[in-house]
Motif scaffolding. Structure first.
Motif, PDB file in Angstrom:
ATOM      1  N   ASP A 268      34.385  48.665  33.061  1.00 22.81           N
ATOM      2  CA  ASP A 268      34.347  49.813  33.958  1.00 22.81           C
ATOM      3  C   ASP A 268      33.211  50.750  33.559  1.00 22.81           C
ATOM      4  OD1 ASP A 268      35.229  51.264  31.733  1.00 22.81           O
ATOM      5  OD2 ASP A 268      37.326  51.277  32.395  1.00 22.81           O
ATOM      6  N   PHE A 269      33.163  51.924  34.174  1.00 24.16           N
ATOM      7  CA  PHE A 269      32.059  52.859  33.941  1.00 24.16           C
ATOM      8  C   PHE A 269      32.064  53.422  32.521  1.00 24.16           C
ATOM      9  CE2 PHE A 269      32.838  53.393  38.629  1.00 24.16           C
ATOM     10  CZ  PHE A 269      31.722  52.659  39.017  1.00 24.16           C
ATOM     11  N   ALA A 270      33.200  53.325  31.834  1.00 17.75           N
ATOM     12  CA  ALA A 270      33.289  53.806  30.456  1.00 17.75           C
ATOM     13  C   ALA A 270      33.054  52.684  29.438  1.00 17.75           C
ATOM     14  CB  ALA A 270      34.657  54.443  30.213  1.00 17.75           C
ATOM     15  N   GLY A 271      32.762  51.472  29.934  1.00 18.24           N
ATOM     16  CA  GLY A 271      32.491  50.353  29.039  1.00 18.24           C
ATOM     17  C   GLY A 271      33.734  49.619  28.578  1.00 18.24           C
ATOM     18  N   ASN A 272      34.857  49.836  29.255  1.00 16.52           N
ATOM     19  CA  ASN A 272      36.106  49.160  28.897  1.00 16.52           C
ATOM     20  C   ASN A 272      36.374  47.991  29.836  1.00 16.52           C
ATOM     21  OD1 ASN A 272      36.854  51.105  26.853  1.00 16.52           O
ATOM     22  ND2 ASN A 272      37.376  52.501  28.521  1.00 16.52           N
ATOM     23  N   ASP A 273      37.020  46.939  29.308  1.00 16.24           N
ATOM     24  CA  ASP A 273      37.451  45.834  30.160  1.00 16.24           C
ATOM     25  C   ASP A 273      38.318  46.382  31.282  1.00 16.24           C
ATOM     26  OD1 ASP A 273      36.147  44.089  28.504  1.00 16.24           O
ATOM     27  OD2 ASP A 273      37.946  43.151  27.681  1.00 16.24           O
ATOM     28  N   ARG A 274      38.011  45.998  32.544  1.00 22.72           N
ATOM     29  CA  ARG A 274      38.769  46.579  33.649  1.00 22.72           C
ATOM     30  C   ARG A 274      39.046  45.599  34.790  1.00 22.72           C
ATOM     31  NH1 ARG A 274      41.984  50.356  32.979  1.00 22.72           N
ATOM     32  NH2 ARG A 274      40.370  51.477  31.823  1.00 22.72           N
ATOM     33  N   ILE A 275      38.108  44.708  35.097  1.00 23.38           N
ATOM     34  CA  ILE A 275      38.266  43.786  36.225  1.00 23.38           C
ATOM     35  C   ILE A 275      38.121  42.352  35.722  1.00 23.38           C
ATOM     36  CG2 ILE A 275      37.438  43.110  38.511  1.00 23.38           C
ATOM     37  CD1 ILE A 275      38.433  46.033  38.330  1.00 23.38           C
ATOM     38  N   THR A 276      39.092  41.510  36.023  1.00 26.03           N
ATOM     39  CA  THR A 276      38.977  40.092  35.681  1.00 26.03           C
ATOM     40  C   THR A 276      39.088  39.258  36.948  1.00 26.03           C
ATOM     41  OG1 THR A 276      39.776  40.339  33.409  1.00 26.03           O
ATOM     42  CG2 THR A 276      40.018  38.166  34.420  1.00 26.03           C
ATOM     43  N   GLN A 277      38.218  38.279  37.056  1.00 28.40           N
ATOM     44  CA  GLN A 277      38.187  37.415  38.230  1.00 28.40           C
ATOM     45  C   GLN A 277      38.154  35.957  37.794  1.00 28.40           C
ATOM     46  OE1 GLN A 277      34.156  39.188  38.931  1.00 28.40           O
ATOM     47  NE2 GLN A 277      33.716  37.162  39.849  1.00 28.40           N
ATOM     48  N   ALA A 278      38.595  35.085  38.681  1.00 28.96           N
ATOM     49  CA  ALA A 278      38.566  33.643  38.409  1.00 28.96           C
ATOM     50  C   ALA A 278      38.613  32.906  39.739  1.00 28.96           C
ATOM     51  CB  ALA A 278      39.738  33.230  37.523  1.00 28.96           C
ATOM     52  N   ASN A 279      38.261  31.630  39.701  1.00 29.88           N
ATOM     53  CA  ASN A 279      38.195  30.820  40.910  1.00 29.88           C
ATOM     54  C   ASN A 279      39.305  29.773  40.926  1.00 29.88           C
ATOM     55  OD1 ASN A 279      35.802  32.187  41.630  1.00 29.88           O
ATOM     56  ND2 ASN A 279      34.581  30.776  40.396  1.00 29.88           N
ATOM     57  N   TRP A 280      39.700  29.400  42.137  1.00 29.98           N
ATOM     58  CA  TRP A 280      40.727  28.373  42.308  1.00 29.98           C
ATOM     59  C   TRP A 280      40.106  27.177  43.025  1.00 29.98           C
ATOM     60  CZ3 TRP A 280      44.824  26.711  40.230  1.00 29.98           C
ATOM     61  CH2 TRP A 280      45.714  25.847  40.902  1.00 29.98           C
ATOM     62  N   ILE A 281      39.933  26.087  42.304  1.00 35.97           N
ATOM     63  CA  ILE A 281      39.322  24.880  42.841  1.00 35.97           C
ATOM     64  C   ILE A 281      40.417  23.850  43.084  1.00 35.97           C
ATOM     65  CG2 ILE A 281      37.526  23.129  42.541  1.00 35.97           C
ATOM     66  CD1 ILE A 281      36.462  25.999  42.547  1.00 35.97           C
ATOM     67  N   ILE A 282      40.677  23.546  44.334  1.00 37.17           N
ATOM     68  CA  ILE A 282      41.757  22.605  44.656  1.00 37.17           C
ATOM     69  C   ILE A 282      41.333  21.174  44.383  1.00 37.17           C
ATOM     70  CG2 ILE A 282      43.191  21.694  46.540  1.00 37.17           C
ATOM     71  CD1 ILE A 282      43.032  24.479  47.825  1.00 37.17           C
ATOM     72  N   ASN A 283      40.096  20.830  44.759  1.00 41.80           N
ATOM     73  CA  ASN A 283      39.655  19.439  44.651  1.00 41.80           C
ATOM     74  C   ASN A 283      39.650  18.909  43.232  1.00 41.80           C
ATOM     75  OD1 ASN A 283      39.317  19.168  47.403  1.00 41.80           O
ATOM     76  ND2 ASN A 283      37.174  19.825  47.358  1.00 41.80           N
ATOM     77  N   LYS A 284      39.442  19.804  42.259  1.00 45.59           N
ATOM     78  CA  LYS A 284      39.374  19.335  40.875  1.00 45.59           C
ATOM     79  C   LYS A 284      40.712  18.761  40.434  1.00 45.59           C
ATOM     80  CE  LYS A 284      40.639  23.630  38.506  1.00 45.59           C
ATOM     81  NZ  LYS A 284      41.869  23.126  37.919  1.00 45.59           N
ATOM     82  N   LEU A 285      41.795  19.225  41.097  1.00 45.85           N
ATOM     83  CA  LEU A 285      43.116  18.730  40.721  1.00 45.85           C
ATOM     84  C   LEU A 285      43.328  17.297  41.214  1.00 45.85           C
ATOM     85  CD1 LEU A 285      45.184  21.905  41.625  1.00 45.85           C
ATOM     86  CD2 LEU A 285      44.294  21.248  39.390  1.00 45.85           C
TER      87      LEU A 285
END
Length: 287
Positions: A268-285
């Motif tokens: 975030d703007f204060a340099g702290n961990d704030r947003i986490t994102q990830a992807n969902w890949i169906i075909n890999k399964l």
């Protein structure tokens, strides 16, 4: 004090708020402008203006509420987010600048003109409406379990002429159409542990606990959403969370453990961990 010019009222109001606010002068300015029905620039343009007695009394009452710790946004009923004036109420969290980092990440990572996006726990509608204001071709659904929050978000959508955002009541995914797929799912869910000392400090004392607190060290709702999102994400879709500043690693582990890929955390703007994102890949399964 009632016969003092605006500039003096700001200074004296700020002095009254010094012990109860970290932004005493700005709070005094915002509250004074609220009772005047003016923009902040008015105070600089007319610093010597004298206000009517009834306006002064109203200003004092608002200062007293702020002295007692009530957030300025609840007092005025308005909070700006992504340059959008949003109505707020004690039924919702007050939108915070750090949440704009989530909006920035989504816009940076998804630049296509058309996609489906779901905002879980929309509150005031801040995230969904910010995204809608930037991407007119996106179809956005925004849900909240609190019917008062839903009504408020709908009112904000009307005021901002962003009524194409579909806002409805749902406990996470329960009322979301089973066959609907989203390229993006975002959420700023409850993520504070019930024993956190910060719950008894500052503005959060006035905010709804149900929108703040989650079990399992604040991670329960994140786990629930990450698990359920797999049935609603399109192939290659992305899931985004806002979370506590010490939860980045834990959230990445949750997502990776559930089969998501490319989990990463943004500060975030204060340099702290704030947003986490990830992807969902169906075909890999299937490989």
């Amino acid at each position: 004090m009632s016969n003092a010019p605006l500039a003096r009222l700001v200074e004296q109001g700020a002095a009254l708020l010094l012990e109860s606010s970290d932004s005493a002068r700005l709070d005094a300015q915002v509250l004074l402008c609220h009772v005047l029905g003016k923009e902040l620039s008015y105070l600089h343009t007319w610093p010597e203006k004298i206000i009517a007695d009834e306006v002064f009394v109203h200003f004092i009452r608002l200062l007293e509420r702020r002295q007692n710790g009530e957030p300025v946004a609840y007092i005025t009923g308005i909070k700006e987010f992504w340059s959008l004036p949003l109505k707020v109420s004690p039924a919702t969290l007050i939108p915070r600048p750090d949440t704009e980092v989530l909006v920035e990440q989504v816009l940076a990572c998804h630049q296509q003109n058309k996609l489906n996006c779901l905002d879980l726990g929309t509150g005031t509608g801040a995230i969904a409406l910010a995204l809608a204001s930037e991407q007119p071709g996106w179809q956005l659904d925004a849900v909240d379990f609190n019917i008062d929050a839903v009504a408020l978000a709908r009112e904000n959508a009307r005021q901002l002429k962003l009524e194409r955002v579909k806002i409805y009541q749902s406990d996470w995914f329960k009322q979301v159409a089973k066959d609907k797929k989203f390229e993006v799912i975002v959420s700023n869910p409850p993520y504070i542990d019930g024993g956190d000392k910060h719950l008894s400090e500052g503005d959060v004392r006035f905010e709804p606990e149900t929108a703040l607190v989650a079990a399992e060290n604040g991670l329960a709702d994140i786990i629930t959403i990450a698990t359920g999102a797999k049935d609603y994400l399109a192939d290659g879709g992305s899931l985004y969370f806002e979370h506590g500043f010490e939860q980045g690693l834990a959230v990445r582990k949750i997502l990776t453990g559930l089969g998501y890929t490319d989990a990463k955390t943004t500060k975030d703007f204060a340099g702290n961990d704030r947003i986490t994102q990830a992807n969902w890949i169906i075909n890999k399964l299937k490989n």
